[in-house]
Design an enzyme around this catalytic site. Structure first.
Site, PDB file in Angstrom:
ATOM      1  N   THR A 186      41.649 -32.135  39.144  1.00  0.00           N
ATOM      2  CA  THR A 186      43.068 -30.521  38.509  1.00  0.00           C
ATOM      3  C   THR A 186      44.561 -31.632  39.750  1.00  0.00           C
ATOM      4  O   THR A 186      43.863 -31.613  40.538  1.00  0.00           O
ATOM      5  CB  THR A 186      42.590 -29.626  38.597  1.00  0.00           C
ATOM      6  N   ARG A 245      34.456 -26.365  25.809  1.00  0.00           N
ATOM      7  CA  ARG A 245      34.574 -25.326  26.724  1.00  0.00           C
ATOM      8  C   ARG A 245      36.296 -25.526  27.828  1.00  0.00           C
ATOM      9  O   ARG A 245      37.696 -25.915  27.572  1.00  0.00           O
ATOM     10  CB  ARG A 245      33.935 -26.327  28.045  1.00  0.00           C
ATOM     11  N   HIS A 259      35.507 -26.464  41.315  1.00  0.00           N
ATOM     12  CA  HIS A 259      33.769 -26.596  39.836  1.00  0.00           C
ATOM     13  C   HIS A 259      34.930 -24.813  39.400  1.00  0.00           C
ATOM     14  O   HIS A 259      34.497 -23.789  39.316  1.00  0.00           O
ATOM     15  CB  HIS A 259      32.759 -26.313  40.156  1.00  0.00           C
TER      16      HIS A 259
END
Length: 357
Positions: A223, A251, A276
């Site tokens: 990210t 998701r 996460h």
């Protein structure tokens, strides 16, 4: 007398406004991250490290140029994030990882600390720069989040560049998908099993130049994100991601969820997280840092450390974040082996970091 007072009052107001702007001009700051995870010197080649440092430096410079010419923190955040979205090195935009269906589905979010306005998108497959779509949702719609085809239709109407899904294809990311599917489990960009396989593999082979540069060892969370403070005293945050390799069933992670992976409030700080996602959502990580500052009076460093180095660790969450307050104070904690990160100050002083120093 009234005629004499009016110009004096106006002059005083302009002077105080100018002084306020000058105070923040000295505090102008931009911070970026490009993901956290198993990033160590042992796993990194000199060529890869050079490539990452160059792209991170470019992102800092692009964002700083916006701030230097009087642009807003939102404009600077968009400029910096777009550099990383356009690079195959990061899990965002061009370098996004693949879903179980062999697609690239991207999420992004932005938030304005001045008025708490925000925009987010999820499940994009044809928008070249998801951060631009998120900004458009915030600025040109009454909504905060749009997803999938609806978000792409909106982006098209806003004149945002769309591309064929093949634009996002990179051989290295597709091979990561194949390995993940072979292992029959979802991985966060990479798996520990991959790490062992790579280490035991011969050093020669048919790797492309792109694959040689893209870091594909360990559990790296790719990210990207940016937080900025402009000369007007306003904070902003932006985050963009391709999510999980081999993710299923539509998701969505923490990035587009305001308060989880992205948050900005002039009263406290601006936050962009990487890690996460499920843990960051459940812990409302970005807002938690802000809340600790607001309600407990912690500094941005103390609040960020409390959330990342204590709360997340206790709950089993791996990753990190970048944080910036209105005085230009920076925090960049992470509980993984490394995190691509960097900052640039008002005078152009900058630093790019990768490992635990």
């Amino acid at each position: 007398m009234k005629k004499l007072l009016a110009p004096l009052l106006l002059s005083g107001l302009l002077a105080s406004t100018s002084l306020l702007a000058q105070n923040y001009q000295d505090k102008v700051t931009l911070v970026i991250h490009g993901g956290a995870g198993t990033i160590t010197r042992q796993n990194m080649t000199p060529e890869r490290e050079k490539a990452y440092r160059e792209t991170l430096t470019l992102a800092l410079q692009q964002g700083h140029q916006v701030l230097k010419r009087g642009g807003t923190s939102l404009e600077a955040v968009e400029a910096a994030v777009r550099v990383m979205e356009d690079s195959p090195l990061f899990n965002a935009g061009k370098g996004a990882v693949f879903t179980s269906e062999g697609k690239n589905e991207m999420d992004a979010a932005v938030m304005n600390g001045k008025d708490l306005s925000a925009g987010a998108v999820a499940g994009l497959t044809t928008v070249r720069n998801p951060i631009r779509a998120a900004l458009a949702v915030m600025q040109s719609s009454p909504h905060v989040m749009m997803i999938g085809k609806g978000a792409e239709q909106f982006a098209q109407k806003q004149g945002i560049e769309l591309v064929d899904p093949s634009y996002f294809y990179t051989e290295a990311r597709y091979k990561a998908l194949e390995r993940a599917q072979k292992d029959e489990k979802v991985e966060l960009d990479h798996t520990e099993k991959e790490k062992k396989a790579v280490k035991s593999a011969p050093k020669t082979g048919a790797r492309t130049p792109e694959e040689e540069l893209i870091f594909v060892e360990g559990k790296k969370f790719g990210t990207v994100g940016c937080v900025a403070l402009d000369q007007y005293g306003n904070l902003a945050a932006g985050t963009s991601t391709g999510g999980m390799t081999n993710k299923r069933y539509g998701r969505v992670g923490d990035v587009p969820i305001i308060g989880a992976g992205t948050y900005a409030n002039n009263a406290t700080c601006a936050i962009s997280a990487t890690g996460h996602g499920e843990y960051f959502i459940r812990s409302v990580v970005a807002y938690d840092v802000s809340a600790l500052m607001e309600y407990k009076g912690l500094s941005v460093q103390q609040a960020a450390d409390e959330v990342v180095m204590k709360k997340l660790v206790e709950r089993g969450g791996e990753g990190g974040l970048i944080a910036l307050d209105r005085q230009g104070n920076i925090a960049m904690p992470f509980n993984s082996s490394g995190m691509y990160r960097g900052y640039i100050k008002a005078d152009g002083t900058s630093e790019v970091l990768i490992y635990k120093e």
